[in-house]
Design an enzyme around this catalytic site. Structure first.
Site, PDB file in Angstrom:
ATOM      1  N   LEU A 141     -22.447 -53.919-101.660  1.00  0.00           N
ATOM      2  CA  LEU A 141     -22.892 -52.982-100.634  1.00  0.00           C
ATOM      3  C   LEU A 141     -24.317 -52.570-100.962  1.00  0.00           C
ATOM      4  CD1 LEU A 141     -19.951 -50.459 -99.962  1.00  0.00           C
ATOM      5  CD2 LEU A 141     -20.662 -52.380 -98.538  1.00  0.00           C
ATOM      6  N   ASP A 142     -25.135 -52.392 -99.940  1.00  0.00           N
ATOM      7  CA  ASP A 142     -26.476 -51.866-100.141  1.00  0.00           C
ATOM      8  C   ASP A 142     -26.398 -50.467-100.735  1.00  0.00           C
ATOM      9  OD1 ASP A 142     -27.401 -54.148 -98.884  1.00  0.00           O
ATOM     10  OD2 ASP A 142     -27.576 -53.179 -96.925  1.00  0.00           O
ATOM     11  N   ARG A 143     -27.492 -50.037-101.343  1.00  0.00           N
ATOM     12  CA  ARG A 143     -27.529 -48.705-101.940  1.00  0.00           C
ATOM     13  C   ARG A 143     -27.168 -47.623-100.928  1.00  0.00           C
ATOM     14  NH1 ARG A 143     -33.182 -46.116-103.130  1.00  0.00           N
ATOM     15  NH2 ARG A 143     -32.811 -45.438-100.996  1.00  0.00           N
TER      16      ARG A 143
END
Length: 320
Positions: A141-143
């Site tokens: 997952l992206d930040r």
């Protein structure tokens, strides 16, 4: 040394232990070879004779139980620093753990986030609970994205889950808050994505990019934004953010692909511009994206696992 024990009841005469491990238990060649290195790595259980070590070339008989121990390879665990911190455990068993990641938190340690990543806090949890596992992420997952992140507890589970990655993208469901009023309640976006030349972080739509397909459905239309449910056929970096921006509905709070705010006529100061951007993003400090549902086949039991993570407060409060 920590290990995961697997058992297989032999259903036919004459198969070797090694063939059962590869064909029936789906162990990789590397894992089979590693099991041989341990005295109790491969064993046979017989009701009358008890448990005894087995060789890979030993032929087994129907009714015998093959016992395989997968020893954790902690020598290659890396240098993730265990940190005490709160984690939201959605699911956990002997083979995997699924966490609900907060928004604006990186999954892996980096130069700027050496001790405050989700992996640091998971390593701290393992240490507190006496578990000795390598941190192995399945998917990403992206930040800025909140929601479900899976970690495998052993190499075998990681390998089998890795084989499900393509299907897992299709079985993950996202919720997002997107700018604007939608003309179409549902649509499929089929637009290839590539890394923008000269920029390590930004992605863009381009004919030379990799295939990217996103399906969306508007769950609820509000005054100037909407709650949108999304499914992916592919798993490109920033795929949802890029696709929704390209159709004119960027995510609220998205500083990479959101609406640019400017007012050159009045030459507003930077702080005024920030306030304007905050109003446009409704106070969100990150892209309003949440991985809320995940469905997958358990790598060991073959059970279908369905998990849900509720919307975090920064998104849910905008739906009241």
């Amino acid at each position: 040394m920590e290990y995961r024990e697997l058992m297989y009841i032999v259903t036919e005469d004459g198969m070797t232990a090694g063939k059962i491990m590869r064909d029936k238990m789906h162990l990789s060649g590397r894992e089979v070879s590693r099991c041989k290195q341990f005295e109790e790595g491969v064993m046979i259980s017989e009701s009358e004779r008890g448990i005894k070590p087995a060789r890979l070339i030993d032929k087994l008989q129907k009714g015998q139980v093959l016992i395989v121990r997968l020893y954790e390879d902690t020598e290659n665990a890396g240098d993730i620093v265990p940190i005490d911190g709160e984690i939201d455990i959605v699911y956990e068993d002997e083979d995997l753990i699924v966490l609900n990641k907060p928004g604006d938190m990186v999954v892996h340690p980096s130069y700027a986030h050496y001790t405050d990543s989700l992996s640091n806090f998971l390593a701290g949890y393992y240490k507190r609970t006496g578990q000795n596992h390598v941190i192995r992420t399945v998917g990403r997952l992206d930040r800025e994205t909140s929601g479900l992140v899976m970690f495998a507890k052993n190499r075998h589970a990681a390998a089998l889950l890795g084989g499900q990655k393509d299907n897992m993208s299709k079985r993950k469901e996202y919720l997002a808050l997107c700018h604007g009023i939608f003309e179409n309640a549902e649509e499929t976006i089929d637009a290839p994505i590539r890394r923008k030349p000269g920029d390590r972080m930004i992605r863009e739509i381009h004919p030379d990019g990799k295939e990217a397909v996103t399906h969306y459905h508007v769950e609820r239309q509000l005054e100037d934004y909407a709650l949108v449910r999304l499914h992916l056929d592919t798993g490109r970096t920033h795929q949802i953010r890029v696709h929704m921006s390209c159709i004119g509905h960027p995510l609220l709070g998205d500083n990479f692909y959101g609406r640019e705010e400017s007012d050159s006529k009045n030459n507003l100061q930077k702080d005024s511009l920030r306030k304007k951007a905050d109003r446009c993003g409704h106070g969100l400090t990150r892209a309003a994206l949440h991985a809320g549902k995940l469905e997958f086949i358990h790598p060991i039991t073959n059970d279908v696992i369905k998990l849900v993570a509720e919307l975090p407060e920064d998104i849910s409060k905008l739906l009241i």
